[in-house]
Structures are given as C-alpha cells and as structure tokens.
Design a protein around this motif. Structure first.
Motif, PDB file in Angstrom:
ATOM      1  N   LEU A   1       0.812  -1.223   0.000  1.00 38.14           N
ATOM      2  CA  LEU A   1       0.000   0.000   0.000  1.00 38.14           C
ATOM      3  C   LEU A   1       0.845   1.273   0.000  1.00 38.14           C
ATOM      4  N   ARG A   2       2.153   1.149  -0.066  1.00 36.07           N
ATOM      5  CA  ARG A   2       3.023   2.328   0.009  1.00 36.07           C
ATOM      6  C   ARG A   2       2.647   3.416  -1.008  1.00 36.07           C
ATOM      7  N   PRO A   3       2.433   3.095  -2.272  1.00 33.52           N
ATOM      8  CA  PRO A   3       2.069   4.170  -3.223  1.00 33.52           C
ATOM      9  C   PRO A   3       0.772   4.891  -2.827  1.00 33.52           C
ATOM     10  N   VAL A   4      -0.191   4.161  -2.319  1.00 34.45           N
ATOM     11  CA  VAL A   4      -1.460   4.754  -1.899  1.00 34.45           C
ATOM     12  C   VAL A   4      -1.248   5.604  -0.646  1.00 34.45           C
ATOM     13  N   TRP A   5      -0.471   5.081   0.308  1.00 30.29           N
ATOM     14  CA  TRP A   5      -0.188   5.796   1.546  1.00 30.29           C
ATOM     15  C   TRP A   5       0.497   7.125   1.239  1.00 30.29           C
ATOM     16  N   ASP A   6       1.492   7.092   0.372  1.00 29.62           N
ATOM     17  CA  ASP A   6       2.217   8.314   0.009  1.00 29.62           C
ATOM     18  C   ASP A   6       1.264   9.374  -0.532  1.00 29.62           C
ATOM     19  N   GLU A   7       0.336   8.949  -1.346  1.00 27.16           N
ATOM     20  CA  GLU A   7      -0.640   9.859  -1.945  1.00 27.16           C
ATOM     21  C   GLU A   7      -1.612  10.405  -0.890  1.00 27.16           C
TER      22      GLU A   7
END
Length: 100
Positions: free
Chosen positions: A30-36
């Motif tokens: 989920l890192r890309p979603v979390w960053d966003e």
C-alpha cells in the motif's frame, strides 16, 4: 453486448494493491497509496508495514509523527475509503520503528 464503463488502470491500482495486502498481510504493497494519502512529508516519516484483517499497521519514525497522523485519523481513513473502498481499513495502528 452490455457495455461497462472504462476504468483507467491508475484508478483500479489502489484496490488491487489493497487486495494483495489483504492476501499477504503485508502493508508495504500500500506504500504508493499511503504516500498519496498522507503527502510526501508525512510519507517520509511513516510506512505501512502490515495489514491484519482491516487494521493497517504503520511504522513511524517518532511518537511525534504517530501523534500527528493520529490527529488526522478521520481524514486519513476517509481518503483510504475513497481509494481502497469503503471499510477496507477500519483502524490504523501506529508503532515506532525499531532502531537499526
């Protein structure tokens, strides 16, 4: 033939990543979603590391970052609902990173 509205891959990716995280228990997907969702600055100080049921486990650099993110909890969960689907994440648990 029935027509279905076209969804761009970018719009589907967060839900695919959430499904992958559920299946593996690894929040790192989920890192890309979390960053966003939390923004670049907060993302540099926090990392999703696990998903246990509907509980997202996030490692933070300091207790101060945990408090800052907890203060935005309702907004963060609303954004997660929007990106991953309503109820995909019911709770977020913040824990300090282990010193390396």
């Amino acid at each position: 033939m029935a027509q279905h509205p076209f969804s761009p891959a970018r719009a589907l990716l967060p839900r695919i990543l959430a499904q992958l995280s559920r299946e593996t228990g690894r929040g790192a997907h989920l890192r890309p979603v979390w960053d966003e969702i939390v923004g670049a600055v907060a993302a540099r100080h926090s990392t999703p590391v696990g998903l246990a049921g509907k509980t997202l486990i996030v490692e933070v650099q300091t207790a101060r970052w945990a408090a800052a993110l907890e203060a935005q909890g309702q907004e963060i969960r609303a954004r997660l609902d929007d990106r991953l689907g309503k109820g995909a994440i019911a709770e977020i648990v913040y824990r300090s990173r282990s010193p390396r």
